[in-house]
Design an enzyme around this catalytic site. Sequence first.
Site, PDB file in Angstrom:
ATOM      1  CG  ASP A 142      -5.986  -2.582  -4.199  1.00  0.00           C
ATOM      2  OD1 ASP A 142      -6.540  -1.736  -3.470  1.00  0.00           O
ATOM      3  OD2 ASP A 142      -4.932  -3.155  -3.883  1.00  0.00           O
TER       4      ASP A 142
ATOM      5  CB  SER B 156      -0.935  -0.067   1.217  1.00  0.00           C
ATOM      6  OG  SER B 156      -1.995   0.826   1.104  1.00  0.00           O
TER       7      SER B 156
ATOM      8  CG  HIS C 235      -5.441  -2.473  -0.039  1.00  0.00           C
ATOM      9  ND1 HIS C 235      -4.834  -1.959  -1.168  1.00  0.00           N
ATOM     10  CD2 HIS C 235      -4.851  -1.849   1.017  1.00  0.00           C
ATOM     11  CE1 HIS C 235      -3.936  -1.058  -0.809  1.00  0.00           C
ATOM     12  NE2 HIS C 235      -3.916  -0.976   0.506  1.00  0.00           N
TER      13      HIS C 235
END
Length: 529
Positions: free
Chosen positions: A470, A243, A498
């Site tokens: 995502d 991320s 994600h």
Amino acid sequence: MATSRLLRTSAAVLAATALLISGCSSGSSSPAGEASAGGTTEAGAQRPAADATLAPLPSSTPGNLRPYYDQKLSWHPCGVSGFECATMKAPLDYAKPDAGNDLKLAVARKKATGPGSRIGSLMVNPGGPGGSAIDYLRQYAPQPAAVRARYDMVAMDPRGVARSAPVECLSNKQMDSYTQIDQTPDSPAETTKLANAYRAFAKGCASRSGKLLPHVSTIEAARDMDVLRAVLGDAKLTYVGASYGTFLGATYAGLYPSRVGRMVLDGAMNPALDARTVNLDQTAGFNTAFTAFAADCIKHKDCPLGTKSTADADRQMSAFFKKLDAHPAATGQARKLTESLATTGVIAAMYDQRAWPVLREYLAQAKGGDGRGLLTLSDSYYERDPNGTYSNQMYANPAVNCVDLASAFRNPDQVRAALPSFRKASPVFGESFAWAAMNCAYWPVKPTGTTHRIEAKGAAPILVVGTTRDPATPYTWAKALAGQLSSATLLTYEGDGHTAYGRGSDCIDTAINTYLLDGTVPPKGKRCK
């Protein structure tokens, strides 16, 4: 009220519930290989192109930084069996190092277990910005076994985060009030109340952490990583970032391309985008995730959003939020389930499809007047424990984002003008995401970062991983970052949620583990399901 541009791994959300609203920091959705960072968003807005490219730092270490690079860490056992902890010194301001202002950054490691020869150190970061890398390490280090056997697993809480000179802003009671502010204002009075909440939050951060706020940028955190690399005795950095951790890793590669070892960037961001585009892209990303959830939900007879169509589920979800705006649901405690808390709870479940059955149950309960379940999901997102104590993630997050990039919007008038594009990107979440994107407008320090491409010319092969549905880091960002980095290979996961590594795909895990263990990148264009 969820903090704008927050990214985290799905595992972090699920772990917190024991089982975003919008999130990120910078980021182009141009296809891999295109020279331009420009293009259009899924919502149809023109995408600004970043003209600048992040320039590498000199290869030699300046003399005034040598004491940091030459320091020795004093390791001691801590927490879970097999873990060691230490404190590393870093300058508050790399431009003006001053031992009297040094930061103390928390570091943890779990040494390679064998069998097989030790390869080196593998540094990890879970994203946020504001996520504790040390907490993530304690969850991550037990697996994968083959990687754990050959690497010392290492984590450092970035500056301003958790154990590393944490940014502080509000009391727990104040934070409770802040999270409940109406984030879809219907009147001038409600708009003023929301703007005042952002001002009060920023003022609280300035009064409690004013000296630190100008120095929590991603570039400074990446420079801290290079100090740690040297202190650990590694010639090159081996790294897995998820991320926002991909932006941190890519930034490191841009600053120190010759020091890049094996680097995995999972759930990739695009540093070439301004804050407004990032938030608009992410709004569309969460809309894609919610549509996937709705498509699954309506297959079940007990779906609280009906069984007709995803469009009907959208309408029912929007109507439910509107009802809560007027009449919050009971939760068995003083805090009621407001529209803003319910929205955050639903968003939290979008990070991982394994949370969808739980979300169905909690939505059904909330529609029946019991908001406890959705409040639990919201609390997990905000990292609020049952005693009402918040972690510092929601303080570190805007502190990093607001210094990395200029605010998406400077005032309510700009938000109102952008509402049509955000509603188009997501009929369910668009309005709340747009208002959340104003949270940096009243920040007490000016941003020091700008949009830029990251090419990292001369770096060793880098593996960029993107998930097609995502919510928090849209797949187009992974394609864009892979197109910018001169040595990148894109690995695609066709699925939901994600990030992709360690989430159940043998294809993804095998490809990444092989790369970490012997340096072999997957074939160009490799896709996993």
